[in-house]
Scaffold this active site. Structure first.
Site, PDB file in Angstrom:
ATOM      1  N   LEU A  86      34.039 -97.605  62.789  1.00  0.00           N
ATOM      2  CA  LEU A  86      33.287 -97.392  64.031  1.00  0.00           C
ATOM      3  C   LEU A  86      32.784 -95.965  64.119  1.00  0.00           C
ATOM      4  CD1 LEU A  86      35.674 -99.135  66.615  1.00  0.00           C
ATOM      5  CD2 LEU A  86      33.454 -99.981  65.858  1.00  0.00           C
ATOM      6  N   LYS A 118      41.233 -99.489  72.368  1.00  0.00           N
ATOM      7  CA  LYS A 118      41.257 -99.169  70.942  1.00  0.00           C
ATOM      8  C   LYS A 118      42.713 -98.974  70.526  1.00  0.00           C
ATOM      9  CE  LYS A 118      39.064 -96.190  67.513  1.00  0.00           C
ATOM     10  NZ  LYS A 118      40.260 -96.020  66.724  1.00  0.00           N
ATOM     11  N   GLU A 176      44.426-105.567  64.826  1.00  0.00           N
ATOM     12  CA  GLU A 176      45.133-104.319  64.587  1.00  0.00           C
ATOM     13  C   GLU A 176      46.631-104.604  64.583  1.00  0.00           C
ATOM     14  OE1 GLU A 176      42.970-101.996  64.150  1.00  0.00           O
ATOM     15  OE2 GLU A 176      44.012-100.072  64.283  1.00  0.00           O
TER      16      GLU A 176
HETATM   17  S1  IVH Z   1      36.130-103.311  66.170  1.00  0.00           S
HETATM   18  C1  IVH Z   1      32.870-103.682  63.096  1.00  0.00           C
HETATM   19  N1  IVH Z   1      37.870-103.231  68.132  1.00  0.00           N
HETATM   20  O1  IVH Z   1      39.603 -98.741  65.164  1.00  0.00           O
HETATM   21  C2  IVH Z   1      33.822-103.332  64.152  1.00  0.00           C
HETATM   22  N2  IVH Z   1      38.287-101.903  66.225  1.00  0.00           N
HETATM   23  O2  IVH Z   1      38.161 -96.329  64.367  1.00  0.00           O
HETATM   24  C3  IVH Z   1      35.191-103.291  63.665  1.00  0.00           C
HETATM   25  N3  IVH Z   1      40.397-100.648  66.318  1.00  0.00           N
HETATM   26  O3  IVH Z   1      38.906 -99.724  61.875  1.00  0.00           O
HETATM   27  C4  IVH Z   1      36.190-102.691  64.536  1.00  0.00           C
HETATM   28  N4  IVH Z   1      41.028-101.375  68.306  1.00  0.00           N
HETATM   29  O4  IVH Z   1      41.071-100.545  62.939  1.00  0.00           O
HETATM   30  C5  IVH Z   1      37.537-102.769  66.919  1.00  0.00           C
HETATM   31  N5  IVH Z   1      39.321-103.299  69.926  1.00  0.00           N
HETATM   32  C6  IVH Z   1      39.005-102.841  68.723  1.00  0.00           C
HETATM   33  C7  IVH Z   1      39.834-101.948  68.025  1.00  0.00           C
HETATM   34  C8  IVH Z   1      39.431-101.483  66.771  1.00  0.00           C
HETATM   35  C9  IVH Z   1      41.338-100.621  67.265  1.00  0.00           C
HETATM   36  C10 IVH Z   1      40.435 -99.863  65.077  1.00  0.00           C
HETATM   37  C11 IVH Z   1      39.999-100.591  63.844  1.00  0.00           C
HETATM   38  C12 IVH Z   1      38.868 -99.789  63.275  1.00  0.00           C
HETATM   39  C13 IVH Z   1      39.135 -98.443  63.880  1.00  0.00           C
HETATM   40  C14 IVH Z   1      37.873 -97.609  63.897  1.00  0.00           C
END
Ligand code: IVH
Length: 668
Positions: A86, A118, A176
Site C-alpha cells: 500500500l 490497518k 493479516e
Molecule cells: S489491503 C492491495 N487492508 O498492510 C491491497 N492491508 O502496509 C492489499 N494490512 O501488506 C492490502 N490491514 O499486510 C489491506 N485492512 C487492511 C490491512 C492491510 C493491514 C497490511 C497488509 C499490507 C500492509 C501494507
C-alpha cells in the site's frame, strides 16, 4: 448393536460442526457459550472416535490442524496474482491529495471509500478450493512467497472448511495474521521465564512463529487472523465491502469496524477517531486503510508496480509521553552482562503505565546524552515495549551530571569488565548472586532441564541462604533443605526431588542448552549434541572443530571453547558427574573418518534428517558439506524434489546417492 459406519460418520460430522461453531464463537465473536473444559471434552471425544475409525478422518477436521514438521524448509509458491503493498500517508495533506487524485482519475464520478483498520501483523494469502483450505502463503516479494499452509492451519479461529453460505469453487482471501496484545504479553513472559529474549512487538512474534518449521510449535502460539480482501474467479463481486460480507457469511474472521464513506472529511474523521481510540482495541493497529469501494472504479484507477492507486494506508504517529528519569538501575543477565534500565516517574502511554524502559547498553546512554533527572520522551510505535526516543533538553536541570558507567558490580561489588570488541559491560564474578539466579532459572527452564518448582522466590531463597552456588548444587539439595524454604511442604519437596532425579536423565541437548553458554540457543545445543554425542567429547573439541559445524561461526566456536576451558565448567563438571547426570546421547552418530577428505552437497528434501543434522553427520565422519556442485564435489546426496544441483551433478559425472545409500556408506 454396533453403529454402522455411515451413522458414525454422521455423528463425527456433527461433532466437528459443533466444535467449529464453538471455535467461531470463541475466536471470532469472543462470545464463548461453553467452558474450556466442555470444549476440551468435545475435542477429546472427536479425537477418540477418529482414533478408533481412522478411515473417517478428513483433512478439514478440527483435529487435523497440526501437521508434520517440514525439516527441509518451506516451498516457494507463485501467487495467483501479485500481492501488492500500500502507499503510505502520514498527514491530512496526504489524504486530501489521495482523494483529489482518485477523483481526477475517475473523471467526474464520485468514489465511495471503504475504511478499515490497518492490522499490524503479517500478511498472508489463503486459497480455498471447493470450500476447503488448500494453501496459505506469505507475501514474500509480492510475486512468490513461502508455502505456510501447515502453520496457518493451526490458527484456531480460521475455518479449515467453509460451512456458512455458499462457497465458490476457488476463493483467494488476503488477511493479516496477528497476536492480541494480552496474548503477546503472556507469551513474552513465558519466553523470558525460559531464558529467551523478549520480543518488542506482536508483529515480530507472529513473523517468528510463521517461520517455524514445526506446526506443533506454531500451534502453541496464540495466533489469529483477520481477513480483508476477497477474490474469486467464479463468484465475482462488484464492491469491496460486498466481498467482506461474503467472507463473513462464509465464516471467516472479518473486522466489525469497517465503514463506508463518500466524503474525505468523513474519512479523515474515521482516521482521527481511531488514532485516539486505538488503545481500546485488544490488538495493535498502525493506521487505517482507505479503499475505493467499487471494483469497476478500482480497475479504472489501476495499479503502480507495487501498490494500487485506489487504496491508501493512513498511518498513525507514534504515541509519545514525557516523564522524569528517577534513576538508572541494572539488570544482570546469566552471563553477567549488565543492562541499564531507566526507572521513570510512572506515566500512562497508549493504554499501559510505563515505569521502566531499557537503555540497552552504555553506548545508548551516550548516544542519548542522558543526564540525571532528565525529562525523557517516550515513544510507542508498533512496539508494545516503549523506548526512549529523545530528551527534552530545554527542561534539563542546571548542573545535572551525565549518567556515568559504574566501575563495580551493583550486585556483588566486583570490578566490571568490558568484553573486548563489544559494548557490553560484564561482571566477571562467576558466583555473582544475580547472575546465579538467572542461571538457575535458565538451567531449570522448559527448553533446558524442564524442572518445574523453581519459581523466582524459591530461587532467591536458595541463593541468599547460600544453599546453591551453581546450578549443579540443585542436585544435592536434601528434603530438609527444601522443607525449610518458604512455601514448601513435604509433598512439594518430594515432588521437586523427583523432578530433579528425572532431570539427571534429560537428553544431552537440553543439558548443553541449560549450561547457558553464550550464543548457544536450543538449535545450536541440538546440533552440538548430535555432532559430538557426549559432553566429554564436546568439551574436548578444538575451536577449529567447532567452527567447522554448519551455522557455528568463529564467535560462537570461541565462546563454546572458552566456556569448556573455564574454571566454571571444571567445577560444574565434577559436581554433575558426582550427581550422576547423564553426559551421553545414545542416539547421536559415532564419530569416524568414513568421509574423510570428501566434499559433499546435499540437495532436495530428506526424510530422516534436517539440513543441519545431515551436515553434522558429514562432519562427524570427516567430510565437508558444501552448498554448490562443481568438478571438485565428491558426492551429492539427493532427496525428494532435488532440482538444478542434481542436474549439474549428473552433467559433471559426480556420484549421486539417496539418503538410504548415504546411511549405508557411513554404516549408520
Ligand atoms: S489491503 C492491495 N487492508 O498492510 C491491497 N492491508 O502496509 C492489499 N494490512 O501488506 C492490502 N490491514 O499486510 C489491506 N485492512 C487492511 C490491512 C492491510 C493491514 C497490511 C497488509 C499490507 C500492509 C501494507
Amino acid at each position: 448393536m454396533a453403529k454402522s459406519l455411515s451413522s458414525l460418520q454422521k455423528d463425527i460430522e456433527a461433532l466437528r460442526s459443533e466444535i467449529r461453531r464453538h471455535d467461531r464463537l470463541y475466536y471470532g465473536d469472543a462470545r464463548p457459550l461453553i467452558s474450556d473444559a466442555e470444549y476440551d471434552g468435545l475435542f477429546k471425544r472427536l479425537q477418540e472416535l477418529e482414533a478408533a475409525y481412522p478411515e473417517l478422518i478428513s483433512p478439514d477436521s478440527p483435529t487435523q490442524r497440526v501437521g508434520e514438521s517440514l525439516s527441509a524448509g518451506f516451498e516457494t509458491v507463485r501467487h495467483p496474482f501479485a500481492m501488492l503493498s500500500l502507499q503510505n500517508s502520514y498527514d491530512e495533506g496526504d489524504l486530501r491529495e489521495f482523494d483529489a487524485r482518485v477523483r481526477g482519475g475517475l473523471d467526474g464520478m464520485s468514489p465511495e471509500y471503504s475504511c478499515e483498520l490497518k492490522f499490524d501483523g503479517v500478511s498472508a494469502l489463503l486459497t480455498y478450493e471447493e470450500g476447503v483450505l488448500s494453501r496459505a502463503a506469505t507475501r514474500g516479494d509480492g510475486q512468490q512467497g513461502d508455502d505456510i499452509t501447515a502453520n496457518i492451519k493451526t490458527i484456531k479461529g480460521l475455518p479449515l472448511r467453509l460451512d456458512g453460505g455458499e462457497s465458490p469453487k476457488v476463493l483467494h482471501v488476503r488477511g493479516e495474521v496477528y497476536m492480541r496484545t494480552d496474548d503477546f504479553l503472556r507469551y513474552n513472559e513465558e519466553q523470558t521465564a525460559e531464558g529467551n529474549k523478549p520480543l518488542a512487538n506482536p508483529r515480530n512474534s507472529v513473523a517468528g512463529s510463521l517461520k517455524l518449521l514445526d506446526p506443533a510449535l506454531v500451534a502453541r502460539r496464540p495466533l489469529r487472523i483477520m481477513c480483508y480482501a476477497y477474490d474469486s474467479p467464479d463468484r465475482q463481486v462488484q464492491f469491496h465491502d460486498e466481498g467482506l460480507h461474503r467472507l463473513q457469511d462464509l465464516g471467516l474472521p472479518v473486522s466489525e469496524h469497517s465503514r463506508l464513506f463518500s466524503s474525505i472529511e468523513d474519512v479523515l474523521d474515521f482516521w482521527r477517531t481511531w488514532e485516539s481510540k486505538r488503545d481500546t482495541l485488544p490488538y495493535e493497529i498502525d493506521g487505517v486503510v482507505v479503499k475505493v469501494n467499487s471494483l469497476a472504479q478500482q480497475r479504472i484507477l489501476g495499479l503502480t508496480s507495487r501498490a494500487p492507486r485506489w487504496a491508501l494506508a493512513c498511518k498513525f504517529s507514534a504515541r509519545q509521553a514525557r516523564t522524569e528519569l528517577l534513576s538508572v538501575s541494572f539488570q544482570i543477565g546469566r552471563t553477567g552482562v549488565l543492562t541499564p534500565v531507566a526507572e521513570l516517574n510512572p506515566v500512562p502511554l497508549g493504554g499501559v503505565t510505563v515505569r521502566r524502559a531499557t537503555l540497552h547498553n552504555f553506548d545508548e546512554i551516550r548516544r542519548l546524552d542522558l543526564h540525571e533527572n532528565d525529562t525523557v520522551i517516550l515513544e510507542r510505535g508498533g512496539d508494545v515495549i516503549p523506548k526512549i526516543a529523545g530528551i527534552e533538553l530545554s527542561l534539563r536541570r542546571k548542573g545535572s551530571r551525565l549518567i556515568s558507567e559504574p566501575e563495580t558490580c551493583p550486585s556483588c561489588g566486583a570490578r566490571l569488565e568490558r568484553v573486548p570488541g563489544e559494548v557490553a559491560l560484564r561482571c566477571p564474578n562467576p558466583s555473582d548472586p544475580e547472575a546465579l539466579k538467572r542461571q538457575i532459572e535458565h538451567f531449570t527452564s522448559r527448553g533446558a532441564l524442564d524442572i518445574s518448582g523453581f519459581g523466582a522466590e524459591t530461587v532467591n531463597e536458595l541463593v541468599s541462604q547460600k544453599l546453591v552456588s551453581d546450578p549443579a548444587d540443585l542436585f544435592f539439595l536434601t528434603r530438609d533443605n527444601l522443607i525449610s524454604l518458604p512455601g514448601f511442604g513435604e509433598k512439594s519437596a518430594d515432588k521437586l526431588l523427583d523432578a530433579l532425579e528425572t532431570a539427571k536423565h534429560a537428553s544431552l541437548d537440553r543439558l548443553i542448552f541449560g549450561l547457558g553458554i553464550r550464543f548457544v540457543g536450543e538449535t545450536t545445543a541440538r546440533l552440538l549434541a548430535f555432532s559430538f554425542g557426549s559432553m566429554e567429547k564436546l568439551a574436548a573439541a578444538s575451536e577449529e572443530e567447532l567452527a567447522s559445524l554448519p551455522d557455528v561461526g568463529p564467535r560462537v566456536a570461541s565462546a563454546i571453547h572458552d566456556y569448556f576451558d573455564s574454571e566454571v565448567w571444571n567445577g560444574l563438571r565434577d559436581k554433575l558427574v558426582r550427581a550422576g547426570v547423564k553426559f551421553e546421547d545414545e542416539s547421536a552418530p559415532l564419530r569416524g573418518d568414513k568421509l574423510s577428505g570428501m566434499t559433499i552437497v546435499v540437495t532436495g528434501t530428506l526424510e530422516k534428517y534436517s539440513r543441519e543434522e545431515i551436515e553434522s553427520l558429514i562432519i562427524s565422519q570427516g567430510g565437508k558439506p558444501s552448498g554448490s556442485v562443481s568438478k571438485k564435489t565428491s558426492l551429492v546426496v539427493a532427496g525428494d524434489k532435488a532440482g538444478s544441483k542434481l542436474e549439474k551433478a549428473i552433467e559433471l559425472g559426480v556420484p549421486v546417492v539417496t539418503e538410504d545409500e548415504f546411511e549405508r556408506m557411513i554404516g549408520s
